[in-house]
Design a protein around this motif. Structure first.
Motif, PDB file in Angstrom:
ATOM      1  N   ARG A  71       0.810  -1.208   0.000  1.00  0.00           N
ATOM      2  CA  ARG A  71       0.000   0.000   0.000  1.00  0.00           C
ATOM      3  C   ARG A  71       0.845   1.260   0.000  1.00  0.00           C
ATOM      4  N   SER A  72       2.040   1.171   0.568  1.00  0.00           N
ATOM      5  CA  SER A  72       2.887   2.354   0.651  1.00  0.00           C
ATOM      6  C   SER A  72       3.496   2.726  -0.693  1.00  0.00           C
ATOM      7  N   ALA A  73       3.453   1.800  -1.640  1.00  0.00           N
ATOM      8  CA  ALA A  73       4.042   2.063  -2.953  1.00  0.00           C
ATOM      9  C   ALA A  73       2.966   2.590  -3.896  1.00  0.00           C
ATOM     10  N   PRO A  74       3.145   3.760  -4.489  1.00  0.00           N
ATOM     11  CA  PRO A  74       2.145   4.293  -5.418  1.00  0.00           C
ATOM     12  C   PRO A  74       2.086   3.454  -6.684  1.00  0.00           C
ATOM     13  N   TYR A  75       0.918   3.443  -7.307  1.00  0.00           N
ATOM     14  CA  TYR A  75       0.773   2.678  -8.549  1.00  0.00           C
ATOM     15  C   TYR A  75       1.102   3.567  -9.735  1.00  0.00           C
ATOM     16  N   GLN A  76       1.922   3.042 -10.635  1.00  0.00           N
ATOM     17  CA  GLN A  76       2.282   3.754 -11.853  1.00  0.00           C
ATOM     18  C   GLN A  76       1.699   3.005 -13.045  1.00  0.00           C
ATOM     19  N   PRO A  77       1.039   3.702 -13.970  1.00  0.00           N
ATOM     20  CA  PRO A  77       0.495   3.032 -15.153  1.00  0.00           C
ATOM     21  C   PRO A  77       1.574   2.240 -15.885  1.00  0.00           C
ATOM     22  N   LEU A  78       1.194   1.091 -16.404  1.00  0.00           N
ATOM     23  CA  LEU A  78       2.161   0.206 -17.046  1.00  0.00           C
ATOM     24  C   LEU A  78       2.841   0.873 -18.234  1.00  0.00           C
ATOM     25  N   ASN A 138      -5.730  -4.375 -23.349  1.00  0.00           N
ATOM     26  CA  ASN A 138      -6.739  -3.322 -23.511  1.00  0.00           C
ATOM     27  C   ASN A 138      -6.231  -2.131 -24.312  1.00  0.00           C
ATOM     28  N   TRP A 139      -4.946  -2.090 -24.610  1.00  0.00           N
ATOM     29  CA  TRP A 139      -4.383  -0.913 -25.270  1.00  0.00           C
ATOM     30  C   TRP A 139      -4.949  -0.725 -26.671  1.00  0.00           C
ATOM     31  N   TYR A 140      -5.075  -1.820 -27.411  1.00  0.00           N
ATOM     32  CA  TYR A 140      -5.550  -1.698 -28.793  1.00  0.00           C
ATOM     33  C   TYR A 140      -6.986  -1.196 -28.837  1.00  0.00           C
ATOM     34  N   SER A 141      -7.833  -1.732 -27.959  1.00  0.00           N
ATOM     35  CA  SER A 141      -9.230  -1.288 -27.944  1.00  0.00           C
ATOM     36  C   SER A 141      -9.325   0.177 -27.540  1.00  0.00           C
ATOM     37  N   ARG A 142      -8.478   0.594 -26.617  1.00  0.00           N
ATOM     38  CA  ARG A 142      -8.475   2.003 -26.222  1.00  0.00           C
ATOM     39  C   ARG A 142      -8.015   2.893 -27.373  1.00  0.00           C
ATOM     40  N   LEU A 143      -7.020   2.413 -28.118  1.00  0.00           N
ATOM     41  CA  LEU A 143      -6.535   3.182 -29.262  1.00  0.00           C
ATOM     42  C   LEU A 143      -7.617   3.301 -30.328  1.00  0.00           C
ATOM     43  N   ARG A 144      -8.356   2.225 -30.557  1.00  0.00           N
ATOM     44  CA  ARG A 144      -9.437   2.268 -31.540  1.00  0.00           C
ATOM     45  C   ARG A 144     -10.533   3.228 -31.097  1.00  0.00           C
ATOM     46  N   THR A 145     -10.841   3.210 -29.816  1.00  0.00           N
ATOM     47  CA  THR A 145     -11.852   4.134 -29.297  1.00  0.00           C
ATOM     48  C   THR A 145     -11.399   5.571 -29.460  1.00  0.00           C
ATOM     49  N   TRP A 146     -10.133   5.815 -29.150  1.00  0.00           N
ATOM     50  CA  TRP A 146      -9.597   7.169 -29.294  1.00  0.00           C
ATOM     51  C   TRP A 146      -9.611   7.594 -30.756  1.00  0.00           C
ATOM     52  N   SER A 147      -9.242   6.676 -31.662  1.00  0.00           N
ATOM     53  CA  SER A 147      -9.205   7.009 -33.089  1.00  0.00           C
ATOM     54  C   SER A 147     -10.596   7.313 -33.623  1.00  0.00           C
ATOM     55  N   SER A 148     -11.588   6.539 -33.175  1.00  0.00           N
ATOM     56  CA  SER A 148     -12.956   6.760 -33.653  1.00  0.00           C
ATOM     57  C   SER A 148     -13.514   8.092 -33.180  1.00  0.00           C
ATOM     58  N   ASN A 149     -12.977   8.581 -32.074  1.00  0.00           N
ATOM     59  CA  ASN A 149     -13.426   9.866 -31.533  1.00  0.00           C
ATOM     60  C   ASN A 149     -12.396  10.965 -31.770  1.00  0.00           C
ATOM     61  N   GLY A 158       6.856  -4.878 -11.909  1.00  0.00           N
ATOM     62  CA  GLY A 158       6.302  -5.595 -13.053  1.00  0.00           C
ATOM     63  C   GLY A 158       4.823  -5.885 -12.921  1.00  0.00           C
ATOM     64  N   LYS A 159       4.215  -5.484 -11.810  1.00  0.00           N
ATOM     65  CA  LYS A 159       2.802  -5.763 -11.577  1.00  0.00           C
ATOM     66  C   LYS A 159       1.934  -4.676 -12.208  1.00  0.00           C
ATOM     67  N   PHE A 160       0.743  -5.064 -12.636  1.00  0.00           N
ATOM     68  CA  PHE A 160      -0.189  -4.081 -13.171  1.00  0.00           C
ATOM     69  C   PHE A 160      -1.617  -4.531 -12.902  1.00  0.00           C
ATOM     70  N   ARG A 161      -2.513  -3.564 -12.871  1.00  0.00           N
ATOM     71  CA  ARG A 161      -3.918  -3.834 -12.612  1.00  0.00           C
ATOM     72  C   ARG A 161      -4.579  -4.420 -13.855  1.00  0.00           C
ATOM     73  N   PRO A 162      -5.659  -5.189 -13.672  1.00  0.00           N
ATOM     74  CA  PRO A 162      -6.338  -5.789 -14.840  1.00  0.00           C
ATOM     75  C   PRO A 162      -6.747  -4.756 -15.888  1.00  0.00           C
ATOM     76  N   GLY A 163      -7.221  -3.604 -15.439  1.00  0.00           N
ATOM     77  CA  GLY A 163      -7.637  -2.581 -16.389  1.00  0.00           C
ATOM     78  C   GLY A 163      -6.486  -1.926 -17.121  1.00  0.00           C
ATOM     79  N   ASP A 164      -5.277  -2.160 -16.633  1.00  0.00           N
ATOM     80  CA  ASP A 164      -4.076  -1.568 -17.226  1.00  0.00           C
ATOM     81  C   ASP A 164      -3.339  -2.566 -18.111  1.00  0.00           C
ATOM     82  N   SER A 165      -3.959  -3.698 -18.391  1.00  0.00           N
ATOM     83  CA  SER A 165      -3.316  -4.757 -19.163  1.00  0.00           C
ATOM     84  C   SER A 165      -3.055  -4.316 -20.602  1.00  0.00           C
ATOM     85  N   PRO A 166      -1.934  -4.744 -21.180  1.00  0.00           N
ATOM     86  CA  PRO A 166      -1.658  -4.422 -22.593  1.00  0.00           C
ATOM     87  C   PRO A 166      -2.743  -4.919 -23.540  1.00  0.00           C
TER      88      PRO A 166
END
Length: 242
Positions: free
Chosen positions: A3-10, A186-197, A176-184
């Motif tokens: 808990r003392s360690a802040p989370y950094q996006p992957l 999901n990156w492509y789907s996020r990029l597609r969403t960003w591109s469509s908008n 090396g740990k990351f949250r499920p929502g930060d998984s690679p």
């Protein structure tokens, strides 16, 4: 992760980690280039590495290729880590936590600007200048200045990170740990969403330019144009000085 360690996006950790390795390597090889061919401001008796200029150039090119992605991420997802509208004002509160944070934000921003100066000046230099003793070229001086600024900014960046977040913050960048929502995945789907908008994002970006953190937006434009210049200018003006 504790808990003392802040989370950094992957993605931040990946871009930051690779960029950090390349920058430190470029700093070391850049000094070795200076130590081999220049030595006007002092030298260290180190063994000569014949292809050191080629090694430095290769590392710098790798950094240049990564710089667009790192810069875009820094100016948007990592905007809070850069210059804020009140950063200079907060510097008057010496010794307080906000002073350390504000100084770190300014240094992070300055490091991006210095990186652009470094890649442009490095790309505009000719390989034969230093080996034949031509040390008075303007682009070479710009490159030396950028090297000094980056070294100073990197040192302050590390010191401020240790001061603001301590060991947990420093170690969190290499976790090396990351949250499920930060998984690679999901990156492509996020990029597609960003591109469509894209049109909406572009309009939002223009509004953001006008309404918030105008200084940082100007710096972003300068940095991005500088990166483009680093790719394009050498094709037409390599080694040319006025």
């Amino acid at each position: 992760m504790s808990r003392s360690a802040p989370y950094q996006p992957l993605l931040l950790r990946i871009l930051h980690g690779i960029s950090g390795i390349l920058v430190i390597t470029a700093i070391i090889t850049g000094f070795l280039v200076y130590n081999t061919f220049d030595q006007r401001f002092g030298k260290i008796p180190l063994p000569k590495i014949e292809p050191i200029q080629d090694i430095h150039g290769t590392v710098a090119l790798c950094f240049l290729l990564l710089l667009p992605a790192f810069a875009l991420y820094s100016f948007h997802a990592g905007e809070k880590r850069l210059l804020q509208p009140d950063s200079l004002q907060k510097l008057t509160q010496v010794g307080k936590p906000i002073w350390w944070v504000s100084l770190q934000r300014i240094v992070n921003t300055l490091m991006l600007i210095a990186s652009v100066l470094a890649v442009i000046s490095g790309r505009m230099m000719k390989e034969e200048w230093l080996p034949i003793g031509e040390l008075d070229h303007l682009w070479y001086y710009f490159h030396l200045i950028a090297w000094v600024i980056i070294v100073c900014c990197l040192a302050i960046h590390l010191l401020m990170s240790a001061k603001v977040g301590g060991a947990p913050l420093l170690l969190s960048m290499w976790s090396g740990k990351f949250r499920p929502g930060d998984s690679p995945r999901n990156w492509y789907s996020r990029l597609r969403t960003w591109s469509s908008n894209f049109s909406q994002n572009f309009s939002a970006g223009i509004n953001q330019l006008i309404e918030s953190n105008f200084s940082l937006r100007i710096i972003e434009v300068f940095v991005l144009l500088g990166i483009i210049a680093a790719f394009v200018l050498p094709l037409f003006f390599s080694g040319v000085e006025k």
